[in-house]
Design an enzyme around this catalytic site. Sequence first.
Site, PDB file in Angstrom:
ATOM      1  N   CYS A 111       0.764  -1.108   0.065  1.00 12.33           N
ATOM      2  CA  CYS A 111       0.069   0.109  -0.096  1.00 12.33           C
ATOM      3  C   CYS A 111       0.776   1.299   0.060  1.00 12.33           C
ATOM      4  O   CYS A 111       2.195   1.219   0.043  1.00 12.33           O
ATOM      5  CB  CYS A 111      -1.026   0.002   1.235  1.00 12.33           C
ATOM      6  SG  CYS A 111      -2.254   1.089   0.746  1.00 12.33           S
TER       7      CYS A 111
ATOM      8  N   CYS B  35      -4.309   6.131   0.431  1.00 15.30           N
ATOM      9  CA  CYS B  35      -3.415   4.859   0.147  1.00 15.30           C
ATOM     10  C   CYS B  35      -3.203   5.078  -1.539  1.00 15.30           C
ATOM     11  O   CYS B  35      -3.080   3.768  -2.293  1.00 15.30           O
ATOM     12  CB  CYS B  35      -4.369   3.803   0.180  1.00 15.30           C
ATOM     13  SG  CYS B  35      -4.905   3.471   1.853  1.00 15.30           S
TER      14      CYS B  35
ATOM     15  N   LYS C 258     -12.471  -5.166   2.387  1.00 15.44           N
ATOM     16  CA  LYS C 258     -11.729  -4.285   3.501  1.00 15.44           C
ATOM     17  C   LYS C 258     -12.532  -3.130   3.828  1.00 15.44           C
ATOM     18  O   LYS C 258     -12.820  -2.335   3.104  1.00 15.44           O
ATOM     19  CB  LYS C 258     -10.294  -3.720   3.139  1.00 15.44           C
ATOM     20  CG  LYS C 258      -9.648  -2.710   4.257  1.00 15.44           C
ATOM     21  CD  LYS C 258      -8.215  -2.670   3.835  1.00 15.44           C
ATOM     22  CE  LYS C 258      -7.563  -1.752   4.854  1.00 15.44           C
ATOM     23  NZ  LYS C 258      -6.023  -1.262   4.408  1.00 15.44           N
TER      24      LYS C 258
ATOM     25  N   LYS D 280     -11.310  -7.981   6.337  1.00 15.26           N
ATOM     26  CA  LYS D 280     -10.703  -7.296   7.349  1.00 15.26           C
ATOM     27  C   LYS D 280     -11.864  -6.133   7.679  1.00 15.26           C
ATOM     28  O   LYS D 280     -12.453  -5.536   6.888  1.00 15.26           O
ATOM     29  CB  LYS D 280      -9.495  -6.707   6.789  1.00 15.26           C
ATOM     30  CG  LYS D 280      -8.573  -5.663   7.810  1.00 15.26           C
ATOM     31  CD  LYS D 280      -7.630  -5.043   7.244  1.00 15.26           C
ATOM     32  CE  LYS D 280      -6.750  -4.198   8.342  1.00 15.26           C
ATOM     33  NZ  LYS D 280      -5.462  -3.466   7.856  1.00 15.26           N
TER      34      LYS D 280
END
Length: 324
Positions: free
Chosen positions: A119, A129, A194, A247
Amino acid sequence: MDLIHRPRRLRTTAGIRNLVRETKLNKEDFIYPLFVIGGEGIKEEIPSMPGNYHCSLDQLMIEVEEIVKLGIGGILLFGIPDHKDEIGSSAWSEDGIVQQACRKIKEEYPELLLITDVCLCQYTSHGHCGTLEDGCLLNDPTLENLAKVALSHAKAGADMVAPSDMMDGRVIAIREKLDQACYDDVAIMSYSAKYASAFYGPFRDAAHSAPKQGDRKSYQMDPANSDEALREMKLDLDESADIIMVKPALAYLDIIRRAKDNFITPIAAYNVSGEYAMIKAAAEKDWVNEKAIVLEMLTSIKRAGAEIIITYWAKDAAKWINDY
Ligand SMILES: [Zn+2]
């Protein structure tokens, strides 16, 4: 008299319970996240994550030695660079901190599974990011940079790269870059689902990666969505991801289960910093039994469908399982 069904028979003794236990944790299930920084002789505890450290490379190698001895499944490496800029160019520098660490780890422990986070947020001055323009994160210009990061990690010895940025099309961009350079055996573990979660707070301390302005809701997923997670996973698999990840873990066990039911592929779950900090804080106050609650939680993540658990408890859990 009607036959009484007695499920309790299979709970009578520890021996029987062990025999019929459906979900068993193994130390090989765990991946331990590590944070490497420049300098020498540095081992600083991350305040909101007791027992986890920022380590300079020499100190990191001591951690790695312990992980190898414990037989943990592998490590996930994050870097904290000395230098940040607008596009995060130090992330793909040949002499970057992660690249140096990969070379050293592979030299000393070639058998250890080495995964790197891919990232840009630790490396950009704005903490987002990817490439930012007028407050907007640009998707496609970011892809090339992510692919360069992944390639630099592969060249330094990473066995697997784990893109965590949530840009569209990053998996295929990385795969093509790796394949062109003959790193077709380097696997991709994609952070597929995510979420834009409040459970990441302590990690941002750890990775020095909090956005300076705004939030990540335009690229990370809305915690309210579940079908969207499946679409993201399917896209990543179509783009040739080898492992898909959910996540955070604990508040998203339903997503892990849907992943397991829908895809025949290894599934990872990231037991994140906020989950760690909550239990650590409660355990410090003696409000919960840390060992019991952590093993129960890790079991629930595996039971939900994750074969791979990225967790800050990897070392403790491996010790607890060893002398269970
Ligand atoms: Zn990021």
